[in-house]
Design a protein around this motif. Structure first.
Motif, PDB file in Angstrom:
ATOM      1  N   LEU A 235      33.182  44.393  42.880  1.00 53.62           N
ATOM      2  CA  LEU A 235      33.596  43.195  42.372  1.00 53.62           C
ATOM      3  C   LEU A 235      34.557  43.484  41.743  1.00 53.62           C
ATOM      4  CD1 LEU A 235      29.280  42.036  41.362  1.00 53.62           C
ATOM      5  CD2 LEU A 235      31.047  41.065  43.350  1.00 53.62           C
ATOM      6  N   ALA A 236      34.782  44.558  40.857  1.00 50.79           N
ATOM      7  CA  ALA A 236      35.641  44.979  40.157  1.00 50.79           C
ATOM      8  C   ALA A 236      37.073  44.887  40.295  1.00 50.79           C
ATOM      9  CB  ALA A 236      35.958  46.560  39.414  1.00 50.79           C
ATOM     10  N   ALA A 237      37.181  45.338  41.853  1.00 49.07           N
ATOM     11  CA  ALA A 237      37.813  45.391  43.249  1.00 49.07           C
ATOM     12  C   ALA A 237      38.693  43.714  42.842  1.00 49.07           C
ATOM     13  CB  ALA A 237      38.120  46.438  44.135  1.00 49.07           C
ATOM     14  N   LEU A 238      36.799  43.033  43.869  1.00 50.16           N
ATOM     15  CA  LEU A 238      37.697  41.688  44.022  1.00 50.16           C
ATOM     16  C   LEU A 238      38.282  41.091  42.972  1.00 50.16           C
ATOM     17  CD1 LEU A 238      34.269  41.675  46.882  1.00 50.16           C
ATOM     18  CD2 LEU A 238      36.372  41.019  47.442  1.00 50.16           C
ATOM     19  N   LEU A 239      37.075  40.953  42.107  1.00 47.15           N
ATOM     20  CA  LEU A 239      37.790  39.842  40.999  1.00 47.15           C
ATOM     21  C   LEU A 239      39.197  40.870  40.092  1.00 47.15           C
ATOM     22  CD1 LEU A 239      34.643  39.583  39.338  1.00 47.15           C
ATOM     23  CD2 LEU A 239      35.650  38.497  40.517  1.00 47.15           C
ATOM     24  N   ALA A 240      40.005  41.815  40.357  1.00 47.48           N
ATOM     25  CA  ALA A 240      40.673  42.001  39.621  1.00 47.48           C
ATOM     26  C   ALA A 240      41.801  42.293  40.689  1.00 47.48           C
ATOM     27  CB  ALA A 240      41.009  44.173  39.600  1.00 47.48           C
ATOM     28  N   GLY A 241      41.829  41.379  42.002  1.00 40.31           N
ATOM     29  CA  GLY A 241      42.835  41.255  43.286  1.00 40.31           C
ATOM     30  C   GLY A 241      42.811  40.201  42.560  1.00 40.31           C
ATOM     31  N   VAL A 242      42.083  39.201  42.501  1.00 43.64           N
ATOM     32  CA  VAL A 242      41.910  37.698  42.587  1.00 43.64           C
ATOM     33  C   VAL A 242      42.531  37.440  40.747  1.00 43.64           C
ATOM     34  CG1 VAL A 242      40.691  35.198  42.141  1.00 43.64           C
ATOM     35  CG2 VAL A 242      40.158  36.544  43.876  1.00 43.64           C
TER      36      VAL A 242
ATOM     37  N   ILE B 278      46.649  48.747  38.292  1.00 39.44           N
ATOM     38  CA  ILE B 278      47.306  48.426  39.683  1.00 39.44           C
ATOM     39  C   ILE B 278      48.292  47.358  39.661  1.00 39.44           C
ATOM     40  CG2 ILE B 278      46.241  47.275  41.846  1.00 39.44           C
ATOM     41  CD1 ILE B 278      43.825  47.841  41.040  1.00 39.44           C
ATOM     42  N   GLY B 279      49.841  48.096  40.628  1.00 42.68           N
ATOM     43  CA  GLY B 279      50.497  46.528  40.714  1.00 42.68           C
ATOM     44  C   GLY B 279      50.575  46.237  42.088  1.00 42.68           C
ATOM     45  N   PHE B 280      51.606  45.684  42.422  1.00 42.97           N
ATOM     46  CA  PHE B 280      51.886  44.771  42.924  1.00 42.97           C
ATOM     47  C   PHE B 280      50.991  43.832  43.827  1.00 42.97           C
ATOM     48  CE2 PHE B 280      54.462  49.365  43.785  1.00 42.97           C
ATOM     49  CZ  PHE B 280      56.249  48.674  43.392  1.00 42.97           C
ATOM     50  N   VAL B 281      50.304  44.188  43.709  1.00 39.46           N
ATOM     51  CA  VAL B 281      49.589  42.853  44.166  1.00 39.46           C
ATOM     52  C   VAL B 281      49.885  41.532  43.284  1.00 39.46           C
ATOM     53  CG1 VAL B 281      47.542  41.904  43.787  1.00 39.46           C
ATOM     54  CG2 VAL B 281      47.144  44.844  43.580  1.00 39.46           C
ATOM     55  N   GLY B 282      50.347  41.405  42.305  1.00 43.59           N
ATOM     56  CA  GLY B 282      51.277  40.521  41.315  1.00 43.59           C
ATOM     57  C   GLY B 282      52.216  39.831  42.450  1.00 43.59           C
ATOM     58  N   LEU B 283      52.976  40.143  43.116  1.00 42.42           N
ATOM     59  CA  LEU B 283      53.729  40.639  43.592  1.00 42.42           C
ATOM     60  C   LEU B 283      54.187  40.338  45.018  1.00 42.42           C
ATOM     61  CD1 LEU B 283      57.224  41.093  44.610  1.00 42.42           C
ATOM     62  CD2 LEU B 283      56.688  43.279  45.046  1.00 42.42           C
ATOM     63  N   VAL B 284      52.752  40.535  45.795  1.00 45.05           N
ATOM     64  CA  VAL B 284      52.697  40.330  47.163  1.00 45.05           C
ATOM     65  C   VAL B 284      52.329  39.010  47.347  1.00 45.05           C
ATOM     66  CG1 VAL B 284      52.021  41.679  49.178  1.00 45.05           C
ATOM     67  CG2 VAL B 284      52.974  42.939  47.860  1.00 45.05           C
TER      68      VAL B 284
ATOM     69  N   PRO C  43      44.914  29.306  46.016  1.00 46.00           N
ATOM     70  CA  PRO C  43      43.260  30.327  46.268  1.00 46.00           C
ATOM     71  C   PRO C  43      43.783  30.913  47.663  1.00 46.00           C
ATOM     72  CG  PRO C  43      43.976  27.594  48.036  1.00 46.00           C
ATOM     73  CD  PRO C  43      44.694  27.287  46.179  1.00 46.00           C
ATOM     74  N   VAL C  44      44.983  31.035  48.846  1.00 45.24           N
ATOM     75  CA  VAL C  44      45.042  31.084  49.614  1.00 45.24           C
ATOM     76  C   VAL C  44      45.772  32.893  48.880  1.00 45.24           C
ATOM     77  CG1 VAL C  44      46.343  32.360  51.461  1.00 45.24           C
ATOM     78  CG2 VAL C  44      46.427  29.853  51.111  1.00 45.24           C
ATOM     79  N   ALA C  45      46.238  32.683  47.684  1.00 47.75           N
ATOM     80  CA  ALA C  45      46.981  34.011  46.847  1.00 47.75           C
ATOM     81  C   ALA C  45      45.465  34.849  46.643  1.00 47.75           C
ATOM     82  CB  ALA C  45      47.704  33.969  45.634  1.00 47.75           C
ATOM     83  N   MET C  46      44.560  34.149  45.693  1.00 47.48           N
ATOM     84  CA  MET C  46      44.145  35.020  45.286  1.00 47.48           C
ATOM     85  C   MET C  46      42.757  35.601  46.342  1.00 47.48           C
ATOM     86  SD  MET C  46      42.480  32.339  41.928  1.00 47.48           S
ATOM     87  CE  MET C  46      42.081  30.355  43.448  1.00 47.48           C
ATOM     88  N   LEU C  47      42.516  34.836  47.715  1.00 43.26           N
ATOM     89  CA  LEU C  47      42.064  35.131  48.628  1.00 43.26           C
ATOM     90  C   LEU C  47      43.387  36.919  49.342  1.00 43.26           C
ATOM     91  CD1 LEU C  47      40.017  35.294  50.721  1.00 43.26           C
ATOM     92  CD2 LEU C  47      41.453  33.765  52.218  1.00 43.26           C
ATOM     93  N   LEU C  48      43.691  36.655  48.898  1.00 45.04           N
ATOM     94  CA  LEU C  48      44.947  38.280  50.014  1.00 45.04           C
ATOM     95  C   LEU C  48      44.427  39.338  48.778  1.00 45.04           C
ATOM     96  CD1 LEU C  48      47.968  35.995  51.226  1.00 45.04           C
ATOM     97  CD2 LEU C  48      46.174  37.231  52.222  1.00 45.04           C
ATOM     98  N   GLY C  49      45.127  38.584  47.196  1.00 46.91           N
ATOM     99  CA  GLY C  49      44.624  39.797  46.284  1.00 46.91           C
ATOM    100  C   GLY C  49      43.828  40.085  46.674  1.00 46.91           C
ATOM    101  N   ALA C  50      42.002  39.638  46.854  1.00 47.81           N
ATOM    102  CA  ALA C  50      40.958  40.093  46.168  1.00 47.81           C
ATOM    103  C   ALA C  50      41.165  40.703  48.102  1.00 47.81           C
ATOM    104  CB  ALA C  50      39.822  38.994  46.071  1.00 47.81           C
ATOM    105  N   VAL C  51      42.125  40.674  49.402  1.00 51.26           N
ATOM    106  CA  VAL C  51      41.008  41.703  50.005  1.00 51.26           C
ATOM    107  C   VAL C  51      42.018  42.573  49.840  1.00 51.26           C
ATOM    108  CG1 VAL C  51      42.049  41.487  52.608  1.00 51.26           C
ATOM    109  CG2 VAL C  51      41.095  39.620  51.872  1.00 51.26           C
ATOM    110  N   LEU C  52      42.824  42.310  49.493  1.00 48.53           N
ATOM    111  CA  LEU C  52      44.575  44.145  49.164  1.00 48.53           C
ATOM    112  C   LEU C  52      43.934  44.950  48.161  1.00 48.53           C
ATOM    113  CD1 LEU C  52      46.881  45.311  50.001  1.00 48.53           C
ATOM    114  CD2 LEU C  52      48.030  43.825  48.097  1.00 48.53           C
ATOM    115  N   VAL C  53      43.154  44.155  46.918  1.00 54.10           N
ATOM    116  CA  VAL C  53      43.239  45.688  45.597  1.00 54.10           C
ATOM    117  C   VAL C  53      41.190  45.740  46.779  1.00 54.10           C
ATOM    118  CG1 VAL C  53      42.119  46.045  43.874  1.00 54.10           C
ATOM    119  CG2 VAL C  53      43.712  44.725  44.379  1.00 54.10           C
TER     120      VAL C  53
END
Length: 303
Positions: free
Chosen positions: A37-44, A230-236, A254-264
């Motif tokens: 959950l921490a990884a998902l929410l941090a990515g979002v 956690i770097g680069f998520v806000g860029l990629v 919404p697409v960026a938040m989904l990609l961030g969650a998947v990435l982290v």
């Protein structure tokens, strides 16, 4: 949640959710679910913060770290870890949040004279982030090796040892951030256009920029406090979202938040399985993914 040093089945998760899991499965999921959950929410949160920063600065290579927020949060956490070795996770998270707040005040104060113009804001933030990185290196060199190991573990973006109470503040701030981004999506589109169009339409440009920047600081600070640096998520994530769905923020957010969650979440999964039972921080894995993508963006920009 099924993969890690202990492999589980979907039925184990169902039994755990219903309170019927065995002691071993219960222990594994009690420690694994909060970190997922921490990884998902941090990515979002980092993806949303990156979307806001790139819109305000109109720079597709900008990310929350450019504002110095991540560097300030890391400096606050490392300062506490090296000076008070017995500090708990909540204390470290509080120090990270305080460091992010102080850094944002300094950066925004220096950038306010120009009305938060993109070039001034990026330069001031980058300068502060560089200074924070130098101070972090100095603290790690001067401290006890045991404290240095703890600090480096936190800096690697590890979600190890997270609990549900650690995730709760991030979930609350993220809820507010998503609501604001959805309600002010048209203003976000205008701010990302140019200097003149928002003013012609009666938008207070400086105040709008400041509001989005403050929101991005809160999102970044709580994400760093919950999951480390956690770097680069806000860029990629925002850049990839714009490449997929265009530039209108009603679709980009919404697409960026989904990609961030998947990435982290993927980075955290790989980090705790590739050399199990030893672990790698999620921040290290996102850097492995993000650095080549960043170089690709630079090369494409030159062409």
């Amino acid at each position: 949640m099924l993969l890690g040093d202990s492999k589980l089945l979907l039925g184990d998760v169902v039994n755990w959710a219903q309170g019927r899991a065995g002691r071993t499965v219960g222990f594994v999921l009690d420690t694994r679910v909060p970190r997922v959950l921490a990884a998902l929410l941090a990515g979002v949160a980092l993806a949303l913060a990156g979307t806001l920063v790139q819109a305000v600065t109109r720079n597709p290579l900008a990310e929350p770290g450019v504002l110095g927020v991540s560097g300030g949060a890391a400096l606050g956490a490392v300062l506490l870890v090296t000076s008070v070795p017995a500090a708990g996770s909540w204390s470290v998270a509080g120090a990270a949040f305080a460091g992010a707040g102080i850094s944002s005040v300094v950066v925004f104060g220096l950038a306010a004279r120009g009305g938060f113009q993109q070039n001034r804001l990026v330069l001031v933030g980058f300068g502060f982030a560089t200074g924070a990185a130098a101070l972090i290196s100095l603290l790690i060199v001067l401290t006890d090796p045991f404290n240095a190991t703890k600090a480096l573990t936190w800096l690697s973006g590890s979600t190890y040892g997270r609990t549900l109470p650690d995730v709760a503040p991030l979930a609350a701030v993220l809820t507010v951030g998503v609501l604001v981004a959805v309600m002010r999506r048209t203003e976000l589109d205008l701010v990302s256009l140019d200097e003149d169009t928002p003013r012609l339409l009666g938008l207070a440009l400086s105040r709008g920029r400041l509001g989005f920047l403050v929101l991005s600081v809160l999102l970044s600070a709580t994400a760093v406090a919950a999951a480390g640096t956690i770097g680069f998520v806000g860029l990629v994530a925002p850049h990839a979202a714009r490449a997929l769905v265009g530039r209108q923020h009603v679709r980009v957010v919404p697409v960026a938040m989904l990609l961030g969650a998947v990435l982290v979440c993927t980075a955290d999964l790989v980090g705790r399985t590739v050399i199990a039972p030893a672990q790698l921080g999620a921040g290290l894995m996102t850097a492995v993914i993000g650095t080549p993508y960043f170089l690709h963006l630079l090369m494409r920009g030159r062409r």
